[in-house]
Design an enzyme around this catalytic site. Structure first.
Site, PDB file in Angstrom:
ATOM      1  N   ASP A   1      -0.271   4.995   1.267  1.00 46.50           N
ATOM      2  CA  ASP A   1      -0.584   5.944   2.341  1.00 46.50           C
ATOM      3  C   ASP A   1      -0.551   5.275   3.704  1.00 46.50           C
ATOM      4  O   ASP A   1      -1.177   4.238   3.915  1.00 46.50           O
ATOM      5  CB  ASP A   1      -1.964   6.550   2.112  1.00 46.50           C
ATOM      6  CG  ASP A   1      -1.984   7.470   0.906  1.00 46.50           C
ATOM      7  OD1 ASP A   1      -1.237   8.455   0.909  1.00 46.50           O
ATOM      8  OD2 ASP A   1      -2.737   7.185  -0.044  1.00 46.50           O
TER       9      ASP A   1
ATOM     10  N   ASP B   1       0.880  -1.159   0.000  1.00 45.61           N
ATOM     11  CA  ASP B   1       0.000   0.000   0.000  1.00 45.61           C
ATOM     12  C   ASP B   1       0.927   1.221   0.000  1.00 45.61           C
ATOM     13  O   ASP B   1       2.156   1.090   0.104  1.00 45.61           O
ATOM     14  CB  ASP B   1      -0.882  -0.034   1.254  1.00 45.61           C
ATOM     15  CG  ASP B   1      -1.792   1.173   1.371  1.00 45.61           C
ATOM     16  OD1 ASP B   1      -2.371   1.574   0.354  1.00 45.61           O
ATOM     17  OD2 ASP B   1      -1.894   1.720   2.483  1.00 45.61           O
TER      18      ASP B   1
END
Length: 238
Positions: A18, A16
């Site tokens: 963020d 991922d």
């Protein structure tokens, strides 16, 4: 570190972005509160946990509904994007991110990014980190990618991401690194293993869904998944 499930070897790693690579979750909170404060609302943890990992418009729909904001989702999201222009270029790397990315890359482990951001937002917040992020085989921006039909917690983004590796691994051969509850749900729905690195306080029942939970990427136990272990620093404080 908490290990919660039986583990198997992995050949590919999907990150991922963020709250995992980039320290942006606090920036999202700043942006949300700047807008919501105009209407006497605040971006509380309960709301944040529900929307983390969502695409931009999905996030806007949930925030407007959950907090009863007197705006349409489109109006709210337009304000959000305007605030991003000022805030997101300042995004910094989280501890351990650079070392882990460089470690996997130098060991020829295929790595990719699966982010719910649109391409425009991705470019905005990664502009200071292009050299590091160039080490990834590819990036899937779920907020603007036509192949990603449904955002997290649906599995679409991770399945699309896996399909774009040169070797096209099976889902069960992929290890996903995530900070958000929706991201962990999406990875599990895709049939992938997960290491969760929570970026905010997360309830135990959510953590229990991940295969492994650690406090930071510096502690990622790659060796449990048949991958080269990260060398631990033995340096003394100066």
């Amino acid at each position: 570190m908490t290990t919660l499930k039986e583990l198997r070897s992995a050949s590919h790693v999907i990150f991922d972005l963020d709250g995992l690579i980039l320290d942006t979750e606090k920036l999202y909170t700043i942006v949300a509160n700047a807008i919501l404060g105009q209407y006497g609302k605040s971006f509380n943890l309960e709301t944040k946990l529900k929307v983390m990992g969502s695409t931009g418009l999905d996030m806007a729909k949930q925030v407007v509904e959950l907090l009863e904001v007197p705006l349409s989702p489109e109006e709210y999201y337009e304000q959000v994007k305007k605030e991003y222009q000022t805030v997101m270029p300042e995004a910094q790397l989280l501890p351990g991110a650079a070392k882990l990315i460089e470690h996997l890359h130098s060991n020829n482990i295929p790595i990719a990014i699966a982010t719910s951001s649109s391409q425009v937002t991705y470019d905005l917040k990664t502009q200071k980190h292009k050299e590091l992020l160039s080490k990834f085989h590819h990036v899937v921006c779920g907020g603007s990618d036509a192949e990603v039909k449904n955002g997290k917690p649906a599995p679409d983004i991770f399945l699309v991401c896996a399909s774009r590796f040169s070797e096209k691994p099976k889902p069960e051969d992929c290890l996903v690194l995530e900070d958000a509850p929706n991201g962990v749900e999406a990875a599990l729905a895709a049939g992938m293993q997960t290491i969760m690195v929570p970026s905010v306080e997360v309830p135990k029942d959510i953590k229990d869904k991940a295969h492994v939970v650690v406090a930071s990427l510096e502690q990622a136990p790659l060796e449990l998944f048949g991958l080269p272990a990260i060398e631990k620093c033995r340096c003394k404080d100066s």
